[in-house]
Design a protein around this motif. Structure first.
Motif, PDB file in Angstrom:
ATOM      1  N   ARG A 220      35.646  46.893  20.508  1.00 53.42           N
ATOM      2  CA  ARG A 220      34.372  46.837  20.716  1.00 53.42           C
ATOM      3  C   ARG A 220      33.528  46.632  19.377  1.00 53.42           C
ATOM      4  O   ARG A 220      32.677  45.851  19.253  1.00 53.42           O
ATOM      5  N   SER A 221      33.847  47.263  18.499  1.00 56.65           N
ATOM      6  CA  SER A 221      33.691  47.218  16.999  1.00 56.65           C
ATOM      7  C   SER A 221      33.635  45.917  16.511  1.00 56.65           C
ATOM      8  O   SER A 221      32.921  45.701  15.795  1.00 56.65           O
ATOM      9  N   TRP A 222      34.600  45.009  16.968  1.00 56.12           N
ATOM     10  CA  TRP A 222      34.780  43.899  16.316  1.00 56.12           C
ATOM     11  C   TRP A 222      33.665  42.787  16.764  1.00 56.12           C
ATOM     12  O   TRP A 222      33.315  41.939  15.905  1.00 56.12           O
ATOM     13  N   ARG A 223      32.831  43.176  18.067  1.00 57.75           N
ATOM     14  CA  ARG A 223      31.937  42.321  18.226  1.00 57.75           C
ATOM     15  C   ARG A 223      32.243  40.895  18.371  1.00 57.75           C
ATOM     16  O   ARG A 223      31.565  40.046  17.691  1.00 57.75           O
ATOM     17  N   LEU A 224      33.496  40.735  18.883  1.00 58.85           N
ATOM     18  CA  LEU A 224      34.015  39.221  18.946  1.00 58.85           C
ATOM     19  C   LEU A 224      32.802  38.039  19.605  1.00 58.85           C
ATOM     20  O   LEU A 224      32.818  37.056  18.989  1.00 58.85           O
ATOM     21  N   HIS A 225      32.265  38.633  20.583  1.00 64.73           N
ATOM     22  CA  HIS A 225      31.310  37.470  21.377  1.00 64.73           C
ATOM     23  C   HIS A 225      30.266  37.249  20.318  1.00 64.73           C
ATOM     24  O   HIS A 225      29.491  36.258  20.475  1.00 64.73           O
TER      25      HIS A 225
ATOM     26  N   ARG B  30      33.316  35.116  26.217  1.00 63.74           N
ATOM     27  CA  ARG B  30      31.765  35.335  25.768  1.00 63.74           C
ATOM     28  C   ARG B  30      31.745  34.780  24.832  1.00 63.74           C
ATOM     29  O   ARG B  30      30.551  33.943  24.344  1.00 63.74           O
ATOM     30  N   TRP B  31      32.518  34.658  23.809  1.00 63.23           N
ATOM     31  CA  TRP B  31      32.366  33.983  22.209  1.00 63.23           C
ATOM     32  C   TRP B  31      32.280  32.386  22.632  1.00 63.23           C
ATOM     33  O   TRP B  31      31.424  32.013  22.043  1.00 63.23           O
ATOM     34  N   ILE B  32      33.090  32.000  23.407  1.00 65.44           N
ATOM     35  CA  ILE B  32      33.086  30.483  23.822  1.00 65.44           C
ATOM     36  C   ILE B  32      31.812  30.166  24.497  1.00 65.44           C
ATOM     37  O   ILE B  32      30.812  28.922  24.041  1.00 65.44           O
ATOM     38  N   ARG B  33      30.985  30.896  25.258  1.00 63.73           N
ATOM     39  CA  ARG B  33      29.742  30.482  25.977  1.00 63.73           C
ATOM     40  C   ARG B  33      28.704  30.635  25.094  1.00 63.73           C
ATOM     41  O   ARG B  33      27.615  30.109  25.048  1.00 63.73           O
ATOM     42  N   GLN B  34      28.573  31.686  24.018  1.00 65.25           N
ATOM     43  CA  GLN B  34      27.677  31.889  22.824  1.00 65.25           C
ATOM     44  C   GLN B  34      27.811  30.558  22.126  1.00 65.25           C
ATOM     45  O   GLN B  34      26.676  30.347  21.479  1.00 65.25           O
ATOM     46  N   LYS B  35      28.923  30.437  21.616  1.00 62.07           N
ATOM     47  CA  LYS B  35      29.061  29.387  20.459  1.00 62.07           C
ATOM     48  C   LYS B  35      28.897  27.924  20.940  1.00 62.07           C
ATOM     49  O   LYS B  35      27.938  26.953  20.054  1.00 62.07           O
TER      50      LYS B  35
ATOM     51  N   ALA C 103      32.771  26.507  31.300  1.00 67.19           N
ATOM     52  CA  ALA C 103      33.345  27.330  30.261  1.00 67.19           C
ATOM     53  C   ALA C 103      35.126  27.845  30.765  1.00 67.19           C
ATOM     54  O   ALA C 103      35.710  27.978  30.126  1.00 67.19           O
ATOM     55  N   HIS C 104      35.064  27.936  32.245  1.00 69.39           N
ATOM     56  CA  HIS C 104      36.221  27.930  32.671  1.00 69.39           C
ATOM     57  C   HIS C 104      37.278  26.948  32.589  1.00 69.39           C
ATOM     58  O   HIS C 104      38.430  27.270  32.288  1.00 69.39           O
TER      59      HIS C 104
END
Length: 176
Positions: free
Chosen positions: A82-87, A133-138, A148-149
């Motif tokens: 969670r601390s990485w905040r990948l998204h 989530r990262w893909i959908r944000q970027k 996205a899928h």
């Protein structure tokens, strides 16, 4: 080393384990114990032996103990993920994300997944969910679920070993 192991077992697990026999050899220490609960383990190493109901090849049922990741270690690793905040790392590329997280994830897989891989699957699926989530944000064009899928499936087929954990859970990204 044997003295440290014995001290750790005695101090941390005295309430949960009744030691029946103890064998000390030059290369290893063997503890035969009767547990009082469903789990017994060594808190300092992050592993527990979990009670599992199994059946033999001949169909006879028995209770076995399999080494797995402890709940405390799983919570600690989950907090780390969670601390990485990948998204939220949208300035990075997919390959940069892989380079950043692969050494840690690979180490967790080798250490905690050596005996009971499926205990790590929820964590690995959660990492996949963060990547989705990262893909959908970027990429704004991938905000809808279907697009996205489709992108996710294409990426896992095109680069099957890009992320270390895809060796165990390549297409699973949903938590449920």
């Amino acid at each position: 080393m044997a003295d440290d192991l014995l001290q750790d077992l005695w101090l941390h697990q005295a309430a949960d384990i009744a030691v029946n026999t103890l064998t000390i050899r030059a290369d290893r220490v063997t503890v035969h114990a009767a547990t009082t609960g469903d789990e017994a383990g060594c808190p300092s190493c992050g592993a527990v032996s979990t009670r599992v109901h199994s059946s033999s090849r001949k169909g006879k049922n028995f209770t076995a103990f399999l080494p797995a990741i402890s709940k405390d270690a799983l919570k600690k690793i989950s907090a780390e993920v969670r601390s990485w905040r990948l998204h939220q790392q949208i300035r990075l590329t997919f390959f940069d994300l892989a380079r950043r997280i692969n050494p840690m994830v690979r180490g967790w897989m080798q250490y905690y997944g050596a005996f009971y891989r499926s205990a790590l699957h929820p964590l690995l699926r959660r990492i996949n969910a963060y990547l989705m989530r990262w893909i959908r944000q970027k990429y704004k064009r991938l905000r809808t679920f279907k697009k996205a899928h489709a992108c996710w499936l294409r990426a896992t087929h095109q680069y099957p070993r890009l992320f270390a954990h895809w060796a165990w859970t390549p297409r699973a990204w949903r938590s449920g």
